[in-house]
Design a protein around this motif. Structure first.
Motif, PDB file in Angstrom:
ATOM      1  N   MET A   1      -5.703   1.203 -21.288  1.00  0.00           N
ATOM      2  CA  MET A   1      -5.876   2.335 -22.201  1.00  0.00           C
ATOM      3  C   MET A   1      -7.170   2.164 -22.970  1.00  0.00           C
ATOM      4  SD  MET A   1      -5.187   4.075 -25.286  1.00  0.00           S
ATOM      5  CE  MET A   1      -4.502   2.758 -26.292  1.00  0.00           C
TER       6      MET A   1
ATOM      7  N   ALA B   1      -3.751  11.433 -12.843  1.00  0.00           N
ATOM      8  CA  ALA B   1      -2.838  10.315 -13.131  1.00  0.00           C
ATOM      9  C   ALA B   1      -3.615   9.083 -13.585  1.00  0.00           C
ATOM     10  CB  ALA B   1      -1.996   9.987 -11.897  1.00  0.00           C
TER      11      ALA B   1
ATOM     12  N   LEU C   1      -4.859   9.659 -17.133  1.00  0.00           N
ATOM     13  CA  LEU C   1      -3.741   9.539 -18.075  1.00  0.00           C
ATOM     14  C   LEU C   1      -3.383   8.080 -18.333  1.00  0.00           C
ATOM     15  CD1 LEU C   1      -1.290  12.396 -16.967  1.00  0.00           C
ATOM     16  CD2 LEU C   1      -3.146  12.472 -18.624  1.00  0.00           C
ATOM     17  N   SER C   2      -3.650   7.223 -17.347  1.00  0.00           N
ATOM     18  CA  SER C   2      -3.398   5.794 -17.536  1.00  0.00           C
ATOM     19  C   SER C   2      -4.401   5.178 -18.502  1.00  0.00           C
ATOM     20  CB  SER C   2      -3.470   5.060 -16.190  1.00  0.00           C
ATOM     21  OG  SER C   2      -2.559   5.620 -15.268  1.00  0.00           O
TER      22      SER C   2
ATOM     23  N   ASP D   1      -4.544   8.059 -23.882  1.00  0.00           N
ATOM     24  CA  ASP D   1      -3.259   8.473 -24.453  1.00  0.00           C
ATOM     25  C   ASP D   1      -3.309   9.880 -25.040  1.00  0.00           C
ATOM     26  OD1 ASP D   1      -1.934   6.255 -23.684  1.00  0.00           O
ATOM     27  OD2 ASP D   1      -1.889   5.280 -25.647  1.00  0.00           O
ATOM     28  N   GLU D   2      -4.493  10.338 -25.410  1.00  0.00           N
ATOM     29  CA  GLU D   2      -4.623  11.697 -25.938  1.00  0.00           C
ATOM     30  C   GLU D   2      -4.189  12.713 -24.871  1.00  0.00           C
ATOM     31  OE1 GLU D   2      -5.403  11.973 -29.077  1.00  0.00           O
ATOM     32  OE2 GLU D   2      -5.330  14.171 -29.076  1.00  0.00           O
TER      33      GLU D   2
ATOM     34  N   ARG E   1      -2.518  11.950 -22.163  1.00  0.00           N
ATOM     35  CA  ARG E   1      -1.150  11.636 -21.745  1.00  0.00           C
ATOM     36  C   ARG E   1      -0.134  12.351 -22.637  1.00  0.00           C
ATOM     37  NH1 ARG E   1       0.519   6.360 -18.835  1.00  0.00           N
ATOM     38  NH2 ARG E   1       2.731   6.583 -18.706  1.00  0.00           N
ATOM     39  N   ALA E   2      -0.412  12.383 -23.945  1.00  0.00           N
ATOM     40  CA  ALA E   2       0.490  13.080 -24.866  1.00  0.00           C
ATOM     41  C   ALA E   2       0.537  14.571 -24.528  1.00  0.00           C
ATOM     42  CB  ALA E   2       0.018  12.874 -26.310  1.00  0.00           C
TER      43      ALA E   2
ATOM     44  N   PRO F   1       0.805  11.245  -7.276  1.00  0.00           N
ATOM     45  CA  PRO F   1       0.320  10.132  -8.102  1.00  0.00           C
ATOM     46  C   PRO F   1       0.820  10.290  -9.538  1.00  0.00           C
ATOM     47  CG  PRO F   1      -1.475  11.217  -6.909  1.00  0.00           C
ATOM     48  CD  PRO F   1      -0.274  12.105  -6.799  1.00  0.00           C
ATOM     49  N   GLU F   2       1.333   9.215 -10.091  1.00  0.00           N
ATOM     50  CA  GLU F   2       1.834   9.200 -11.468  1.00  0.00           C
ATOM     51  C   GLU F   2       1.050   8.172 -12.272  1.00  0.00           C
ATOM     52  OE1 GLU F   2       4.848  10.562 -13.278  1.00  0.00           O
ATOM     53  OE2 GLU F   2       4.151  12.123 -11.946  1.00  0.00           O
ATOM     54  N   PRO F   3       0.901   8.400 -13.592  1.00  0.00           N
ATOM     55  CA  PRO F   3       0.228   7.386 -14.422  1.00  0.00           C
ATOM     56  C   PRO F   3       1.006   6.077 -14.435  1.00  0.00           C
ATOM     57  CG  PRO F   3       0.801   9.346 -15.718  1.00  0.00           C
ATOM     58  CD  PRO F   3       1.369   9.547 -14.366  1.00  0.00           C
ATOM     59  N   GLU F   4       0.338   5.014 -14.884  1.00  0.00           N
ATOM     60  CA  GLU F   4       1.024   3.715 -14.968  1.00  0.00           C
ATOM     61  C   GLU F   4       2.263   3.853 -15.853  1.00  0.00           C
ATOM     62  OE1 GLU F   4      -0.971   0.616 -17.101  1.00  0.00           O
ATOM     63  OE2 GLU F   4      -1.660   1.947 -18.683  1.00  0.00           O
TER      64      GLU F   4
ATOM     65  N   ILE G   1       4.668  19.130 -30.735  1.00  0.00           N
ATOM     66  CA  ILE G   1       5.271  18.124 -29.854  1.00  0.00           C
ATOM     67  C   ILE G   1       4.225  17.110 -29.396  1.00  0.00           C
ATOM     68  CG2 ILE G   1       5.031  19.425 -27.670  1.00  0.00           C
ATOM     69  CD1 ILE G   1       7.892  18.404 -26.968  1.00  0.00           C
ATOM     70  N   LYS G   2       2.976  17.580 -29.203  1.00  0.00           N
ATOM     71  CA  LYS G   2       1.943  16.677 -28.712  1.00  0.00           C
ATOM     72  C   LYS G   2       1.637  15.565 -29.725  1.00  0.00           C
ATOM     73  CE  LYS G   2      -2.830  16.139 -27.689  1.00  0.00           C
ATOM     74  NZ  LYS G   2      -4.152  16.637 -28.021  1.00  0.00           N
TER      75      LYS G   2
ATOM     76  N   ILE H   1       4.416  13.008 -29.636  1.00  0.00           N
ATOM     77  CA  ILE H   1       4.347  12.100 -28.489  1.00  0.00           C
ATOM     78  C   ILE H   1       3.187  11.115 -28.661  1.00  0.00           C
ATOM     79  CG2 ILE H   1       3.926  11.957 -25.992  1.00  0.00           C
ATOM     80  CD1 ILE H   1       5.378  14.657 -25.724  1.00  0.00           C
ATOM     81  N   ARG H   2       2.085  11.609 -29.222  1.00  0.00           N
ATOM     82  CA  ARG H   2       0.921  10.747 -29.450  1.00  0.00           C
ATOM     83  C   ARG H   2       1.295   9.589 -30.372  1.00  0.00           C
ATOM     84  NH1 ARG H   2      -2.768   7.951 -29.047  1.00  0.00           N
ATOM     85  NH2 ARG H   2      -4.999   8.343 -29.256  1.00  0.00           N
TER      86      ARG H   2
ATOM     87  N   LEU I   1       3.386   7.120 -28.489  1.00  0.00           N
ATOM     88  CA  LEU I   1       2.558   6.294 -27.598  1.00  0.00           C
ATOM     89  C   LEU I   1       1.848   5.194 -28.381  1.00  0.00           C
ATOM     90  CD1 LEU I   1       1.031   9.040 -25.267  1.00  0.00           C
ATOM     91  CD2 LEU I   1       2.503   7.156 -24.534  1.00  0.00           C
TER      92      LEU I   1
ATOM     93  N   ARG J   1       2.302   1.322 -27.572  1.00  0.00           N
ATOM     94  CA  ARG J   1       1.154   0.459 -27.251  1.00  0.00           C
ATOM     95  C   ARG J   1       1.154  -0.763 -28.158  1.00  0.00           C
ATOM     96  NH1 ARG J   1      -1.137   1.618 -22.335  1.00  0.00           N
ATOM     97  NH2 ARG J   1      -1.641   3.821 -22.151  1.00  0.00           N
TER      98      ARG J   1
END
Lengths: 213, 184
Positions: free
Chosen positions: A1, A31, A34-35, A38-39, A41-42, B101-104, B168-169, B172-173, B176, B180
């Protein structure tokens, strides 16, 4: 990140990703970004919430008789697999396509020290890793559709701006650009294009059918 | 709710998810199945799958719910949202034969749990989002639904603007950031 990301994905791209509408190669770039960001990703996970409210509001379609028993028979009583936090040089989505980390990439030279590795995705768009030696330029190119270029390591500059780790450049049709890697370090990028890349100088263009770019 | 177990949250299905994760609780799973399997099947049918194919895939999705229970994070998503992401990925695999594909993966790990207050707040945000979408003009709402059923190309999706994401964003931020910090 990476908290230093300055160039983010657009809301349009993130919405298309949440809806599952992006070609695989673009979804891979999203993807991977997004890894690292985080901005975004949210934002992406907020958009997933729209799908959640959609599913929640649906009238269910009756499952077949015996469906629950059939599913129960497939469940494993063992504890869920332990969580592995395996960090690598490359972000996890890219490693999944390489089948390993940076040392497993099968680079092919494309001239002037630049190397690439095409990643296997569905045909609707193509994805590749690019390796640009410190201070070197990508051969000048244009492309028919959209191109996303995500910096994984190092940095590059082109006519529009400077792009560092985690930054993504969104280029539209017919943009001619010549990314130049920073002098400090070799630059590794993940790029996805809708059309084939077209190089402008005639020698790379002549070589194009042979190198598959 | 299964009787006799402590009710840890008001967020729907979160307690069942915990019991599936921690105790491999089949009764909790059966309750979840009863609610979500028919919805997932309906989602896949609306996305263009034949009913028999949608049936098989909805079953696969529920097996994935069991297997990936430890990856569900109630501070970042409702259970419905998390189930949606699994169903969407299965649909891409099924109808387009693409990989998704998905994020980690990000997880709290065995020694951390999200704060209960975060779980409650995420549930409130999800309810607000649902209400906001329900109150959109019908034309816009239908367009969003079409997008999520896979009926729009990514170019057509670019025309969708003004999604009512509200706060909501930022919620979630924050989740995260805390995650982290816990992962460090």
């Amino acid at each position: 990140m990476n908290s230093e990301v300055r160039h983010h994905l657009s809301e349009e791209l993130l919405t298309a990703y949440a809806a599952g509408a992006l070609p695989e190669a673009f979804a891979l770039v999203v993807a991977t970004h997004l890894s690292m960001c985080d901005e975004c990703r949210a934002m992406a996970e907020s958009l997933d919430g729209i799908g959640g409210t959609l599913i929640e509001g649906l009238d269910g379609a009756a499952m077949d008789a015996g469906a629950l028993e059939a599913v129960m028979a497939r469940l494993d009583d063992a504890p869920a697999a332990p969580i592995r936090v395996d960090r690598g040089v490359l972000p996890a989505p890219v490693r999944a396509y390489i089948g390993g980390d940076l040392d497993a990439v099968k680079w092919k030279p494309v001239g002037m020290g630049v190397k690439q590795a095409v990643l296997k995705t569905s045909d609707s768009a193509s994805a590749r890793l690019l390796y640009i030696p410190a201070g070197a330029a990508m051969p000048e190119h244009s492309h028919r559709g959209m191109e996303l270029t995500l910096v994984l390591q190092g940095a590059f500059e082109d006519d529009s701006d400077r792009f560092g780790p985690g930054d993504v450049e969104i280029a539209d049709d017919e943009v001619d650009h010549t990314p130049v890697a920073d002098v400090g370090a070799d630059c590794i990028c993940l790029a996805a294009t809708e059309g084939r890349l077209r190089f402008k100088s005639w020698i790379p263009r002549l070589a194009q059918p042979f190198i598959g770019i | 709710m299964v009787a006799g177990t402590e009710k840890t949250t008001d967020a729907p299905w979160v307690a069942e998810m915990r019991r599936i994760r921690d105790d491999r609780d089949r009764a909790a799973f059966a309750a979840l199945f009863g609610h979500f399997a028919p919805r997932v099947k309906a989602f896949l049918v609306k996305s263009g799958a034949e009913p028999s194919v949608a049936e098989d895939c909805a079953q696969d999705v529920m097996v994935t719910v069991w297997r990936k229970a430890h990856l569900f994070d109630p501070s970042r998503a409702s259970v419905a949202t998390w189930v949606f992401t699994i169903a969407r990925n299965r649909r891409i695999d099924l109808l387009r034969r693409d990989r998704r594909p998905e994020p980690e993966d990000l997880t709290w790990g065995p020694s951390h749990e999200p704060d209960q207050s975060e779980v409650v707040e995420m549930n409130q945000e999800t309810e607000r989002l649902g209400a906001a979408i329900a109150s959109l003009p019908e034309k816009q709402r239908v367009l969003i639904e079409k997008a999520f059923y896979g009926d729009l190309s990514h170019r057509e999706i670019a025309d969708i603007t003004g999604l009512p994401l509200g706060t909501i964003k930022s919620r979630i931020r924050l989740a995260l950031d805390r995650l982290r910090h816990a992962m460090r």
